[in-house]
Design an enzyme around this catalytic site. Structure first.
Site, PDB file in Angstrom:
ATOM      1  N   CYS A 242       0.832  -1.216   0.000  1.00  0.00           N
ATOM      2  CA  CYS A 242       0.000   0.000   0.000  1.00  0.00           C
ATOM      3  C   CYS A 242       0.864   1.261   0.000  1.00  0.00           C
ATOM      4  O   CYS A 242       2.014   1.228   0.424  1.00  0.00           O
ATOM      5  CB  CYS A 242      -0.851   0.047   1.247  1.00  0.00           C
ATOM      6  SG  CYS A 242      -1.750  -1.445   1.576  1.00  0.00           S
TER       7      CYS A 242
ATOM      8  N   ARG B 110       4.811   0.276  -6.138  1.00  0.00           N
ATOM      9  CA  ARG B 110       4.832  -0.545  -4.930  1.00  0.00           C
ATOM     10  C   ARG B 110       3.886  -1.738  -5.044  1.00  0.00           C
ATOM     11  O   ARG B 110       3.968  -2.674  -4.250  1.00  0.00           O
ATOM     12  CB  ARG B 110       4.428   0.295  -3.718  1.00  0.00           C
ATOM     13  CG  ARG B 110       5.410   1.411  -3.402  1.00  0.00           C
ATOM     14  CD  ARG B 110       4.776   2.420  -2.484  1.00  0.00           C
ATOM     15  NE  ARG B 110       4.560   1.899  -1.146  1.00  0.00           N
ATOM     16  CZ  ARG B 110       5.425   1.976  -0.155  1.00  0.00           C
ATOM     17  NH1 ARG B 110       6.594   2.542  -0.357  1.00  0.00           N
ATOM     18  NH2 ARG B 110       5.140   1.505   1.037  1.00  0.00           N
TER      19      ARG B 110
ATOM     20  N   ASN C 251      -1.347   1.744   5.983  1.00  0.00           N
ATOM     21  CA  ASN C 251      -0.454   0.702   5.439  1.00  0.00           C
ATOM     22  C   ASN C 251      -0.122  -0.249   6.570  1.00  0.00           C
ATOM     23  O   ASN C 251       0.095   0.211   7.695  1.00  0.00           O
ATOM     24  CB  ASN C 251       0.885   1.282   4.977  1.00  0.00           C
ATOM     25  CG  ASN C 251       0.753   2.048   3.698  1.00  0.00           C
ATOM     26  OD1 ASN C 251      -0.331   2.138   3.142  1.00  0.00           O
ATOM     27  ND2 ASN C 251       1.865   2.608   3.248  1.00  0.00           N
ATOM     28  N   GLY C 252       0.015  -1.524   6.263  1.00  0.00           N
ATOM     29  CA  GLY C 252       0.424  -2.477   7.290  1.00  0.00           C
ATOM     30  C   GLY C 252      -0.712  -3.402   7.665  1.00  0.00           C
ATOM     31  O   GLY C 252      -1.724  -3.496   6.964  1.00  0.00           O
TER      32      GLY C 252
ATOM     33  N   GLU D 271      18.109 -16.510  -9.954  1.00  0.00           N
ATOM     34  CA  GLU D 271      17.656 -15.144 -10.215  1.00  0.00           C
ATOM     35  C   GLU D 271      17.024 -15.044 -11.616  1.00  0.00           C
ATOM     36  O   GLU D 271      15.992 -14.393 -11.790  1.00  0.00           O
ATOM     37  CB  GLU D 271      18.844 -14.172 -10.058  1.00  0.00           C
ATOM     38  CG  GLU D 271      18.573 -12.729 -10.425  1.00  0.00           C
ATOM     39  CD  GLU D 271      17.452 -12.059  -9.633  1.00  0.00           C
ATOM     40  OE1 GLU D 271      16.966 -12.623  -8.647  1.00  0.00           O
ATOM     41  OE2 GLU D 271      17.037 -10.967 -10.041  1.00  0.00           O
TER      42      GLU D 271
ATOM     43  N   LYS E  42      13.191 -13.899 -12.327  1.00  0.00           N
ATOM     44  CA  LYS E  42      12.823 -12.794 -13.233  1.00  0.00           C
ATOM     45  C   LYS E  42      11.776 -13.277 -14.231  1.00  0.00           C
ATOM     46  O   LYS E  42      10.782 -12.605 -14.455  1.00  0.00           O
ATOM     47  CB  LYS E  42      14.039 -12.268 -14.021  1.00  0.00           C
ATOM     48  CG  LYS E  42      15.042 -11.424 -13.273  1.00  0.00           C
ATOM     49  CD  LYS E  42      14.603 -10.028 -12.954  1.00  0.00           C
ATOM     50  CE  LYS E  42      13.939  -9.954 -11.619  1.00  0.00           C
ATOM     51  NZ  LYS E  42      14.733  -9.903 -10.448  1.00  0.00           N
TER      52      LYS E  42
ATOM     53  N   LYS F 294       6.245  -3.947  -4.847  1.00  0.00           N
ATOM     54  CA  LYS F 294       7.663  -3.590  -4.906  1.00  0.00           C
ATOM     55  C   LYS F 294       8.307  -3.683  -3.533  1.00  0.00           C
ATOM     56  O   LYS F 294       9.417  -4.172  -3.388  1.00  0.00           O
ATOM     57  CB  LYS F 294       7.796  -2.161  -5.466  1.00  0.00           C
ATOM     58  CG  LYS F 294       9.231  -1.668  -5.577  1.00  0.00           C
ATOM     59  CD  LYS F 294      10.004  -2.458  -6.610  1.00  0.00           C
ATOM     60  CE  LYS F 294      11.456  -2.049  -6.703  1.00  0.00           C
ATOM     61  NZ  LYS F 294      12.232  -3.052  -7.449  1.00  0.00           N
TER      62      LYS F 294
END
Ligand code: M6R
Length: 610
Positions: free
Chosen positions: A2, A27, A100-101, A483, A487, A605
């Site tokens: 958020c 985000r 948020n949270g 990795e 991706k 994000k």
């Protein structure tokens, strides 16, 4: 995760709030909303499922205008991503809250408030906060005190912004466990989850600390600490000159960030290495003394940052320093036996990843010799709470799929491993000089790896209809394979797995058939011949191979093997170079598949909740 934006000004704040939300899109979110009020004690709100663009259209249609406002992008945790569950949440038509949270005791509080006569209209934990504030509100009681009283009932992690129809021109914000920054303007103040949201209106920021509560009006911002004492927080003005929230000529932030890697790595190195030496001060003023006092290293991180840690372990061990790496969400719930003289290192792009932060806090209680973070975000929680810090200086990374944060982390880690080895007598001046020279070449070599884009574009078509892919590597190329698979899966939604190539015949070989593309990373190193045997194992079973190989590796194309030739580079820096084609491959496949590359489904994000 958020995002919060809030503003108090003498002008209409609606465009500021909407632009702030756009800038926080990276985000990750699934609904958005805002509330504004004017001096005549009217409060209006709009909430929409889906993108900020939908919210913007509705805001225009409703002709929303106001001088005080709070806005939010929501990433659903409690309840579906619907307009009803989107923030702001309201109590009694007066109190508006964005959050948020996660409030862990929300069920207990909800029951208590229902018993007290409050009616809930959403499934969220946030609505509890709005009603709780209304519950504690008494006539002539300042809003800041009411909010303070309400947040003492909350268990979990939160950052909130609150406005009250009856207190026009005022916003109260508070943080505990989730980041929040105060933006300072001229007769206007702002709140946001990330300075990036506010760059069009200010370059002056005060990062709120754990337990802080702030009241903003047009005339002032007053910060109180956890004990309720009025405090000042330092004003940060630099580091925000460059607004990297713009895509420029690139179609996606991810592609832009892949191309920014030579410059980003240059920034990581700048002022930190001489021709032959790496400066210990790169990790903080006391680093030389602190790094001399350690024998072993424990690295903890999540996701892509964890893959950097896995690569770094090979480097530390090559330089004679014992090193353990662990995923933060596992580390924090194990019974840890702390080795003597052990340095605790966290890696994070955002500096706010909840599990990594909790692991650091635990490590400090457990008594590690010292703590160090390698991080990309100034003023973030990991940076503020670690004894030593090395900023990666990659610039804002907006694409959810981490790229330049990864290669700059690796650069900083190679410097750290070398310096630690030298200070402990396991790396000599000649070795250090060789590494320093390789690091000097690194930005240029990454730049030339970017020229593989066209050949990778052709390759990508082979993957777009596949359901699965397998990545193989040995040594440092094994975590790099992990990795590469991460991706591909996060932006193209193709199921991708990675294995240490030596593990093939212990199980995954059973998967090989014409529908399973196998990507192999084959630099010229001591393990190349062994890797060639693994390549044989795959081709003997009809697998389709895509090999990123050193030009001098003597691998030639066959019907079932495409070879992408790469420049010969110093062995120690191959992880940074070889990560570029893997990023490009994931990107090009996702372009063909038409996915939401910068904001892949279900991902955020910055993961600020557990
Ligand atoms: O901000 P951090 O580096 O702590 O984030 C850790 C992971 O959430 C992050 O690397 C994630 O795996 C990325 N989406 C990978 O591209």
């Amino acid at each position: 995760m958020c995002g919060i934006v809030a503003a108090v000004a003498q002008r209409n704040v609606v465009p500021i709030l909407l632009e702030g939300l756009k800038r926080l899109e990276y985000r990750g979110y699934d609904s958005a909303g805002l509330a504004v009020s004017t001096d005549d004690k009217e409060i209006k709100s709009v909430r929409k499922a889906g993108k900020v663009n939908h919210l913007t259209e509705q805001v225009k249609e409703d002709n929303l205008i106001g001088t005080t406002g709070i806005a939010h992008t929501r990433w659903a945790t409690h309840g579906q991503p619907t307009a009803e569950n989107a923030h702001p949440h309201c109590s009694g038509g007066t109190i508006m809250v964005v959050h948020n949270g996660i409030i862990e005791n929300h069920e207990v509080l909800r029951q208590k408030l229902i018993n007290a006569g409050y009616t809930f209209s959403s499934q969220t934990d946030t609505e509890v906060i709005a009603h709780l504030i209304a519950y504690y509100q008494k006539e002539n009681h300042p809003l800041s005190e009411v909010v303070k009283q309400a947040v003492t009932c909350l268990e979990g992690a939160y950052s909130i912004a609150v406005m009250d129809r009856l207190s026009p021109g005022k916003i109260i914000a508070a943080r505990s466990g989730s980041p929040l920054v105060l933006g300072v303007g001229i007769e206007e103040y702002f709140i946001a989850s990330d300075p990036l949201a506010l760059l069009p209106v200010t370059h002056q920021f005060q990062f709120l600390e754990e337990g802080d509560l702030v009241e903003i009006t047009t005339s002032q911002a007053t910060i109180y600490d956890q004990q309720g004492k009025q405090v000042q927080r330092p004003v940060a003005t630099d580091h925000f000159e460059f607004d990297s929230a713009e895509k420029g000529n690139f179609k996606h932030y991810m592609l832009k960030e892949i191309h920014e890697q030579p410059e980003a790595i240059n920034n990581t190195l700048e002022g930190r290495i001489t021709e032959n030496r790496i400066l210990p001060q790169s990790f903080g003023c006391d680093a030389e003394k602190l790094l001399k006092e350690i024998d072993t290293v424990q690295i903890v991180a999540c996701g892509t940052s964890y893959h950097s840690a896995m690569i770094a372990r090979y480097w530390f061990e090559t330089f004679g320093i014992a090193c353990q790496v662990e995923i933060a969400s596992e580390f924090r719930y194990r019974n840890i036996v702390v080795p003597k003289r052990c340095l605790f290192v966290t890696l994070s792009q955002s500096g706010e990843t909840a599990d990594t932060l909790s692991a650091l806090r635990l490590a400090k209680k457990l008594g590690y010799a010292s703590t160090l973070t390698i991080c990309n975000v100034h003023g973030s929680s990991l940076v503020r709470e670690s004894a030593m810090v090395c900023m990666t200086r990659a610039g804002a990374e907006i694409g959810v799929a981490s790229t330049k944060a990864f290669t700059t982390q690796l650069t900083a880690l190679l410097m750290l491993a070398t310096v630690t080895g030298r200070l402990n007598g396991t790396v000599d001046a000649k070795q250090e000089s060789t590494i320093a020279q390789a690091l000097h070449k690194l930005p240029g070599l990454v730049k030339s790896a970017l020229t593989l884009k066209n050949s990778i574009q052709h390759l990508a078509a082979d993957f777009s209809h596949k359901q699965h892919a397998l990545f193989l590597g040995r040594g440092t190329m094994y975590p790099l394979a992990l990795e590469g698979a991460l991706k591909l899966k996060e932006i193209s939604y193709i199921h991708a797995e990675a294995y240490a190539a030596g593990e093939l015949k212990h199980g995954p070989l059973a998967l090989i058939d014409v529908d399973m593309p196998v990507i192999v990373i084959a630099p010229k190193n001591a393990l190349l011949e062994k890797l060639k045997s693994n390549i044989e194992e795959v081709s003997a079973r009809g697998g389709q191979l895509y090999v990123f190989a050193d030009r001098s590796a003597n691998l030639t194309e066959t019907n079932c093997m495409k070879v992408i030739h790469m420049d010969t580079v110093p062995d120690i820096i191959t992880p940074m170079i070889c990560s570029v084609p893997l990023q490009l491959l994931a990107y090009e496949v996702a372009v063909i598949k038409g996915t939401d590359i910068d904001q892949p489904r279900n991902l955020a994000k910055s993961v600020t909740v557990e």
